[in-house]
Design an enzyme around this catalytic site. Structure first.
Site, PDB file in Angstrom:
ATOM      1  N   ASP A 147      10.144 -10.933  11.911  1.00  0.00           N
ATOM      2  CA  ASP A 147       9.374 -11.070  10.659  1.00  0.00           C
ATOM      3  C   ASP A 147      10.051 -12.066   9.741  1.00  0.00           C
ATOM      4  OD1 ASP A 147       7.803 -10.725   8.453  1.00  0.00           O
ATOM      5  OD2 ASP A 147       8.606  -8.774   7.918  1.00  0.00           O
ATOM      6  N   GLU A 194       6.876 -13.829   0.327  1.00  0.00           N
ATOM      7  CA  GLU A 194       5.828 -12.969   0.906  1.00  0.00           C
ATOM      8  C   GLU A 194       6.229 -11.513   0.778  1.00  0.00           C
ATOM      9  OE1 GLU A 194       3.753 -10.505   3.845  1.00  0.00           O
ATOM     10  OE2 GLU A 194       5.895 -10.911   3.797  1.00  0.00           O
ATOM     11  N   GLU A 195       7.547 -11.284   0.895  1.00  0.00           N
ATOM     12  CA  GLU A 195       8.037  -9.901   0.952  1.00  0.00           C
ATOM     13  C   GLU A 195       8.038  -9.204  -0.410  1.00  0.00           C
ATOM     14  OE1 GLU A 195       8.346  -8.412   3.607  1.00  0.00           O
ATOM     15  OE2 GLU A 195       8.931  -9.769   5.204  1.00  0.00           O
ATOM     16  N   HIS A 251       6.099 -17.413   6.173  1.00  0.00           N
ATOM     17  CA  HIS A 251       6.948 -17.164   5.004  1.00  0.00           C
ATOM     18  C   HIS A 251       8.400 -17.284   5.468  1.00  0.00           C
ATOM     19  CE1 HIS A 251       8.208 -12.960   5.917  1.00  0.00           C
ATOM     20  NE2 HIS A 251       6.970 -12.761   6.349  1.00  0.00           N
ATOM     21  N   ASP A 264      11.099 -16.020   3.649  1.00  0.00           N
ATOM     22  CA  ASP A 264      11.977 -14.971   3.124  1.00  0.00           C
ATOM     23  C   ASP A 264      12.023 -13.764   4.058  1.00  0.00           C
ATOM     24  OD1 ASP A 264       9.218 -14.670   2.350  1.00  0.00           O
ATOM     25  OD2 ASP A 264       9.779 -13.120   0.910  1.00  0.00           O
ATOM     26  N   GLU A 289       1.317 -14.457  10.297  1.00  0.00           N
ATOM     27  CA  GLU A 289       2.137 -13.529  11.091  1.00  0.00           C
ATOM     28  C   GLU A 289       1.364 -12.300  11.551  1.00  0.00           C
ATOM     29  OE1 GLU A 289       5.094 -11.439   8.675  1.00  0.00           O
ATOM     30  OE2 GLU A 289       3.899 -11.968   6.946  1.00  0.00           O
TER      31      GLU A 289
HETATM   32 ZN    ZN Z   1       6.381 -11.014   7.338  1.00  0.00          ZN
END
Ligand code: ZN
Length: 405
Positions: free
Chosen positions: A116, A150-151, A83, A85, A178
């Site tokens: 992340d 994703e977040e 991802h 973002d 991840e």
């Molecule tokens: Zn992540």
């Protein structure tokens, strides 16, 4: 005489790409997706990867997928997902600009997304660049996806991509996504995640003047639920602390995250709403915990549940030593003297959409000897750890894409 310290300009091209990506503010609530899309398209063109998806399944949320063709395209393919973002920062709590990609003299790369998961995105691409440049042919088709949101838990990225016709045509056999950093020398791989329930619960009761003993108020009912939830939370916390072998992914967490209600100081309101974030262990079937929650609400005097998000994450990817994918991942890491620890992810990742379709998905960020700093202030990753991660992921990717049968 000690060795001279490296200036930013002396860092490797891989680190320079990482820093470029960290500088792109793909941060919520208004991520620079246009910029990251263009930057990624340039990047994959430079590596020489074929773009198979460049589109918005949801307006303003671009998804990019690229392909490295294998020699046996009829075999199920391997997908590497990232991802793009990142979560917001409280800049005044950081020691450097969170979007500067600052590298300290002792080799720490600071920035939102260093763990992340912009690191893994670059590591996937650089590992694939090396495979491609070496002239090595992989057996299976390899796809790399770069998804938004994703977040936010909206599903506007991977959630929509994996329902698309093109996705189905790729015959994805397994995916790598991840993971998390680990503080000791082991690395962790996630093969499942907890169920998720985010819910508002609204209680109604008698209103009246703030000076009186009003009976049966909304806030009394809410208090009963909050007490239940916090008692349960405390029991789960004690369970986790009592057993050194237990991990967060194996217990259930219930947290009160928001409380809303009232209009003015001297009016007892007729409504109060409490928001709960529940991450539910696999000890419960998906519906089972929801029923427990309902029973708490009933005991509190009855309230209205309104789900913000929930996901049934029953599916577990195999960690059987005989499983071909798991065997390839563990075998590849062994070549780098890395011991893998399989765990259940305590929060949510895009892997859940893939597992829900029966696709084995493993969450792996090759980060060890590093504090877990995702979503935290001063998120950083060591240059050496980042570079070693490219080597490790290179072997993992090669071995996965060469799995026979
Ligand atoms: Zn992540």
């Amino acid at each position: 005489m000690s060795a001279p310290k490296k200036s930013r300009m002396e860092h490797s091209p891989e680190v320079q790409k990482f820093v470029e990506f960290l500088k792109i503010r793909t941060v919520h609530p208004d991520p620079a997706y246009k910029e990251s899309r263009l930057w990624l398209l340039d990047y994959v063109a430079d590596i020489g990867l074929e773009v198979v998806v460049d589109k918005e399944y949801h307006p303003g949320k671009p998804v990019i997928v690229v392909k490295l063709p294998g020699t046996n395209p009829e075999l199920p393919s391997v997908l590497l997902n990232s991802h793009v973002d990142v979560v917001p920062v409280e800049q005044d709590k950081w020691i450097v600009d969170a979007f500067s990609g600052h590298i300290t003299d002792d080799g720490k790369i600071y920035g939102r997304g260093t763990q992340d998961m912009k690191c893994v995105c670059i590591q996937h691409l650089e590992a694939v660049r090396r495979i491609k440049d070496s002239g090595t042919k992989l057996r299976r088709n390899l796809y790399l996806s770069f998804v938004p949101d994703e977040e936010t838990y909206t599903g506007h990225g991977m959630g929509l991509l994996c329902q698309s016709e093109e996705f189905k045509s790729w015959n994805v056999g397994m995916a790598v996504d991840e993971g998390l950093a680990r503080e000791n020398s082991d690395m962790v791989v996630f093969y499942a995640e907890r169920h998720c329930y985010w819910t508002d619960v609204t209680f109604s009761g008698n209103p009246g003047h703030g000076s009186r003993f009003i009976e049966n108020t909304a806030v009394e009912k809410m208090r009963k639920l909050v007490n239940k939830a916090l008692d349960y939370r405390e029991n789960q916390r004690k369970r986790l602390l009592a057993d050194a072998c237990m991990t967060l992914g194996e217990v259930t967490t219930v947290n009160v995250t928001m409380i809303h209600g009232g209009t003015t100081p001297n009016v007892v309101p007729s409504e109060f709403t409490v928001t709960l974030d529940c991450r539910v262990s696999h000890e419960y079937a998906f519906e089972e915990f929801k029923n427990l929650l309902k029973s708490w609400i009933d005991e509190a005097g009855g309230g209205e549940m309104s789900f913000i998000a929930s996901s049934n994450n029953d599916a577990l990817s195999s960690i059987d030593p005989k499983d071909k994918w798991w065997n390839a991942i563990t075998g590849a890491c062994k070549k780098h003297s890395v011991k893998l620890v399989p765990e259940i992810f305590p929060a949510g990742t895009d892997s859940r959409y893939l597992r829900a379709q029966g696709i084995p998905a493993y969450g792996f960020s090759p980060i060890n000897n590093t504090p877990i700093l995702l979503h935290d202030h001063n998120e950083w990753l060591g240059v050496d750890t980042f570079m070693r991660g490219i080597d490790i992921l290179g072997t993992v990717i090669r071995d996965l894409a060469n799995v026979s049968g």
